[in-house]
Design an enzyme around this catalytic site. Structure first.
Site, PDB file in Angstrom:
ATOM      1  N   GLY A 129      68.040  86.575  43.171  1.00 28.55           N
ATOM      2  CA  GLY A 129      68.593  85.985  41.954  1.00 28.55           C
ATOM      3  C   GLY A 129      70.064  85.676  42.103  1.00 28.55           C
ATOM      4  O   GLY A 129      70.785  86.328  42.865  1.00 28.55           O
ATOM      5  N   GLY A 148      73.574  84.482  39.655  1.00 25.14           N
ATOM      6  CA  GLY A 148      74.132  84.328  38.318  1.00 25.14           C
ATOM      7  C   GLY A 148      75.535  83.780  38.375  1.00 25.14           C
ATOM      8  O   GLY A 148      76.075  83.486  39.449  1.00 25.14           O
ATOM      9  N   GLY A 149      76.156  83.632  37.215  1.00 27.11           N
ATOM     10  CA  GLY A 149      77.510  83.124  37.160  1.00 27.11           C
ATOM     11  C   GLY A 149      78.552  84.137  37.562  1.00 27.11           C
ATOM     12  O   GLY A 149      79.715  83.787  37.785  1.00 27.11           O
ATOM     13  N   PHE A 150      78.149  85.425  37.673  1.00 25.46           N
ATOM     14  CA  PHE A 150      79.106  86.466  38.021  1.00 25.46           C
ATOM     15  C   PHE A 150      78.823  87.089  39.391  1.00 25.46           C
ATOM     16  O   PHE A 150      79.722  87.619  40.026  1.00 25.46           O
ATOM     17  CB  PHE A 150      79.093  87.576  36.965  1.00 25.46           C
ATOM     18  N   GLY A 151      77.551  87.072  39.832  1.00 22.83           N
ATOM     19  CA  GLY A 151      77.212  87.696  41.104  1.00 22.83           C
ATOM     20  C   GLY A 151      75.780  87.412  41.483  1.00 22.83           C
ATOM     21  O   GLY A 151      75.116  86.538  40.916  1.00 22.83           O
ATOM     22  N   LYS A 186      72.793  94.775  42.209  1.00 20.82           N
ATOM     23  CA  LYS A 186      73.627  93.706  41.649  1.00 20.82           C
ATOM     24  C   LYS A 186      75.009  93.804  42.269  1.00 20.82           C
ATOM     25  O   LYS A 186      75.627  94.872  42.256  1.00 20.82           O
ATOM     26  CB  LYS A 186      73.705  93.830  40.122  1.00 20.82           C
ATOM     27  N   ASP A 229      73.290  91.494  23.595  1.00 24.03           N
ATOM     28  CA  ASP A 229      72.753  90.290  24.250  1.00 24.03           C
ATOM     29  C   ASP A 229      71.248  90.449  24.471  1.00 24.03           C
ATOM     30  O   ASP A 229      70.746  90.272  25.592  1.00 24.03           O
ATOM     31  CB  ASP A 229      73.469  90.047  25.577  1.00 24.03           C
TER      32      ASP A 229
END
Length: 571
Positions: A46, A48-51, A73, A179
């Site tokens: 996967g 994502g925008g952060f890692g 992560k 969230d």
């Protein structure tokens, strides 16, 4: 050339605003967490925008395959979401914490991942932060899209009950998820070889976790924060999150939006095909959500145009949230009871998702009924300020024998010992402490330290008169206050001399400014005739235009002086 498979097509990685994406780590890289436990990386699953997210295993002797039990992560140290998530897992999601809470609530499991490890890693002069959690299967967001944007009522009720359990546990630790959405709800894998998914759901991704309780246990007040306004996913953001604050009510409201989307296909403020447009105005979405809670029944009916009666459980759920206070503790048992009785079942979802033996393992056999307006009974013994335990569910704790050790006592800090053992004796002269404000919970008073005890002892000695004043050289210095200036001291000495003169001559008049000036001039002149004195003094009276009463008093004083001089000469 044959077309490549979907797995072989590279995914375009896009960094979030103000963040950097990490370098891709090679498979087989060894990471060491804060407990010195080593983890072996597998392939990335996967982005994502952060890692990134990688498969991982604690077995270093074999390669990491698709049957890995853990994921890691990884984010650069400059990014913040993983730091927040690591703090949440360490403080609130350790395995012993989850097990003790489930035991106290008589539940087999709760849908919150357990903390497995975390730490820092350096690769090619770049520092990374990583977090290890168990691996799960497909998320509800992807499954929702694969089912043509509609889930069955039975599955939705099953997910709602499990998410209410997860939120209850998170809230008991003083955190709000902030969230809740389908992509953050994962289904557990069945078996080691990646078999079919079952209905065990887990709430993940705590990068926006918000601590709504302070260190003293108080709920943070509602404050509009423009910097954090509209935080989260726009279509599911709660009304409180639109103002920049979070609470338990906001998490329940966000879960309600997800339930509404799963049942009717899309939310009223979404596009026709689902999702939010890039040009959507957050304030307009906020106003539509306020309109929903102004008339819950009419709004939900508009979301189900093809049904005569909308789901009663969803209507009651939204009505309960509309009446819930910002700092009020929700009645989780009542909310779970709304989704326990399922009246009908749709058949467009695979049947293995309806294994109620696994999904209802946390539901009691007693028949549920609604009592939203009744006052809850007080707990016999509160745990962490959130858990209600009855007498029948008290865990039996064996009594421990008290063991005293001088080494443990002497190892403590002297100030800490003083705070516990030394207490100032009560004094009737010291006033009682002022009461705390009504909106604050009274906290236990702190014990005094050595310096505070010394100050209190000096104050009591002054009050009882035990401190002796230093002897001064003259009597004037004893009477002289410390706050007087030299000019004020001179005036005080003149007044003292005048008082002494008044005691000797009882018939003399009171001193005035003109009289003081006259006495000074008379003292400076060695030989001054009496007649000249009278004439000079009369001229000064005329020049200064003194009142007739003052002139008469001065004449009387002059006559008295003449009489005194004649008596002296006669003697």
């Amino acid at each position: 050339m044959a077309p490549r498979r979907a797995e072989e097509v590279p995914v375009k990685r896009v960094a979030a605003l103000g963040c950097k994406l990490p370098q891709q780590l090679p498979a087989g890289e060894i990471l060491t967490d804060i407990t010195q436990k080593k983890w072996k990386l597998g392939g990335a699953i996967g982005y994502g925008g952060f890692g990134d997210i990688y498969l991982a295993s604690d077995n270093l002797n074999t390669s990491v395959g698709q049957d890995a039990k853990y994921v890691i992560k990884i984010e650069p140290h400059n990014n913040g979401p993983l730091f927040v998530e690591m703090n949440f897992y360490i403080r609130a999601a350790r395995r012993d914490m989850i097990d003790s809470w489930c035991k106290s609530q008589d539940k087999r499991r709760v849908g919150v991942p357990s903390y497995e490890g975390s730490g820092s890693h350096v690769y090619r002069d770049q520092r990374f932060r990583f977090l290890v959690i168990p691996r799960y299967g497909i998320d509800i967001g992807k499954f929702f899209l694969s089912q043509n944007r509609k889930l069955s009522t039975k599955l939705v009720n099953n997910l709602a009950i499990q998410m209410l359990d997860a939120l209850e546990y998170i809230h008991s630790r003083g955190y709000a998820h902030a969230d809740v959405k389908g992509s953050n709800i994962l289904l557990a894998l069945q078996g080691q070889n990646g078999g079919k998914e079952n209905t065990k759901a887990y709430l993940v991704d705590y990068g926006l976790a918000y601590r709504f309780r302070t260190a003293s246990g108080m709920h943070k007040p509602f404050v509009h924060d423009e910097r954090r306004a509209h935080e989260g996913t726009l279509e599911f953001t709660s009304r409180d999150a639109h103002h920049g604050t979070h609470s338990r009510r906001g998490d329940l409201e966000t879960l309600g939006y997800n339930i509404l989307q799963w049942l009717c296909g899309r939310l009223p403020w979404e596009n026709e095909n689902g999702g939010m447009s890039l040009t959507a105005n957050p304030d307009d979405v906020h106003s539509q959500k306020d309109l929903l809670f102004s008339d819950v029944t009419a709004f939900i009916k508009s979301c189900f145009p093809h049904k005569k009666n909308p789901p009663t459980s969803l209507v009651d759920y939204m009505k309960y949230i509309a009446d819930l206070g910002f700092e009020t503790k929700p009645n989780y048992s009542y909310l779970r009871g709304l989704f326990q009785n399922v009246s009908y079942q749709e058949t467009n979802v695979p049947t293995f998702l309806f294994n109620m033996d696994e999904s209802n393992e946390n539901i009691s056999c007693a028949k549920s009924y609604k009592r939203p307006n009744l006052r809850e009974r007080r707990p016999c013994r509160p745990v962490n300020g959130e858990i209600r335990i009855t007498r029948n569910t008290h865990p039996i704790v064996p009594k421990k024998e008290k063991y005293f050790s001088w080494e443990a006592v002497l190892a403590r800090h002297p100030d800490k010992l003083a705070k516990v053992s030394i207490q100032a004796p009560p004094s009737p002269l010291t006033p009682p402490p002022s009461p705390p404000p009504q909106f604050l919970v009274p906290s236990p008073p702190s014990q005094p330290t050595y310096a505070m005890l010394h100050v209190l002892r000096r104050i009591k000695e002054k009050q009882s008169g035990m401190i002796k004043h230093r002897s001064s050289k003259s009597s004037d210095s004893e009477l002289k206050p410390k706050w007087m200036t030299p000019a004020m001291e001179e005036i005080a000495q003149l007044k003292k001399k005048a008082q002494e003169a008044n005691t000797t001559n009882s018939n003399t008049t009171r001193l005035t400014r003109s009289r003081v000036a006259f006495l000074k001039r008379k003292a400076n002149e060695k030989s001054f005739p009496e007649e000249e004195t009278n004439s000079a003094y009369s001229r000064s009276i005329k020049k200064r235009k003194l009142l007739p009463s003052i002139a008469a008093n001065l004449n009387v004083y002059i006559k008295q002086k003449k009489l005194l001089s004649r008596l002296k000469n006669a003697v």
